[in-house]
Design a protein around this motif. Structure first.
Motif, mmCIF file in Angstrom:
data_model
loop_
_atom_site.group_PDB
_atom_site.id
_atom_site.type_symbol
_atom_site.label_atom_id
_atom_site.label_comp_id
_atom_site.label_asym_id
_atom_site.label_seq_id
_atom_site.Cartn_x
_atom_site.Cartn_y
_atom_site.Cartn_z
ATOM 1 N N LYS A 173 38.449 39.892 36.347
ATOM 2 C CA LYS A 173 38.665 39.887 34.800
ATOM 3 C C LYS A 173 38.932 40.916 34.159
ATOM 4 N N GLU A 176 42.512 42.125 34.899
ATOM 5 C CA GLU A 176 43.420 41.196 34.107
ATOM 6 C C GLU A 176 43.465 41.658 32.701
ATOM 7 N N ASN A 177 42.368 41.833 32.174
ATOM 8 C CA ASN A 177 42.328 42.334 30.742
ATOM 9 C C ASN A 177 42.939 43.790 30.562
ATOM 10 N N GLU A 178 42.882 44.514 31.531
ATOM 11 C CA GLU A 178 43.771 45.901 31.351
ATOM 12 C C GLU A 178 45.011 45.769 31.582
ATOM 13 N N LYS A 179 45.767 44.642 32.335
ATOM 14 C CA LYS A 179 46.969 44.428 32.481
ATOM 15 C C LYS A 179 47.749 43.913 31.142
ATOM 16 N N ASP A 180 46.699 43.001 30.791
ATOM 17 C CA ASP A 180 47.402 42.334 29.180
ATOM 18 C C ASP A 180 47.403 43.550 28.079
ATOM 19 N N LYS A 181 46.828 44.528 28.308
ATOM 20 C CA LYS A 181 46.927 45.705 27.258
ATOM 21 C C LYS A 181 48.257 46.296 27.562
#
Length: 181
Positions: A173, A176-181
């Motif tokens: 998770k 995934e949050n790092e990829k969204d940024k």
């Protein structure tokens, strides 16, 4: 003679009583006693007897202080050596290739072990050295039960749902949050 004067000059800037400085001090006080004895012989004055007694007392007290300081320094070095010997970890065995323990599990398992001196080691060595000599380990007592965390009523996006035993889901998770940024 030149090396003595050079050693004396360097010993002035060295903390503590150095052997060269003590020799120079003793020679100086001996010369002062000779001068005071000569003055007593020449004048027969009681003042030189009193000065000679004061000089002898100061001479003896300086030598006593230097000896006490030397004994204290040796004692401190011995304490330092003992604490370093007690703090040095025992050699660890090389891990076998089939060890699947993670770093966190290894740290937890080694942290839960504590040293317990054996009766034979305590009888054979003094009490201060018995703890350093002992190689037996005993697992620490567990206090209470392990409990799962309860998720808040309104989980935030970073928390998500309660994960299982491992934290791999949480790491996924985060990535995934790092990829969204």
């Amino acid at each position: 003679m030149a090396s003595f004067v050079e050693g004396l000059w360097q010993s002035i800037f060295t903390p503590g009583p150095t052997p060269t400085l003590l020799v120079a001090t003793n020679v100086t006080f001996a010369a002062l006693q000779v001068v005071l004895a000569g003055m007593l012989y020449a004048t027969y004055s009681i003042h030189f007897v009193i000065l000679s007694v004061l000089c002898g007392g100061l001479w003896a007290s300086i030598n006593w202080f230097a000896n006490e300081l030397k004994a204290h320094q040796q004692e401190e070095e011995e304490k330092k050596r003992r604490t370093q010997a007690a703090r040095s970890p025992p050699p660890r065995a090389a891990p076998s290739p089939d060890d699947s323990e993670t770093e966190v599990e290894a740290a937890t398992s080694t942290a839960s072990l504590r040293r317990v001196p054996t009766i034979a080691a305590a009888a054979a060595a003094p009490a201060a050295e018995a703890a350093a000599v002992s190689t037996e380990v005993e697992p620490a007592e567990t206090h209470g039960e392990l409990k799962h965390r309860v998720a808040e009523e309104l989980p935030s996006p970073s928390q998500g749902l309660k994960s299982g035993v491992s934290t791999e889901d949480e790491w996924e998770k985060v990535s995934e949050n790092e990829k969204d940024k």
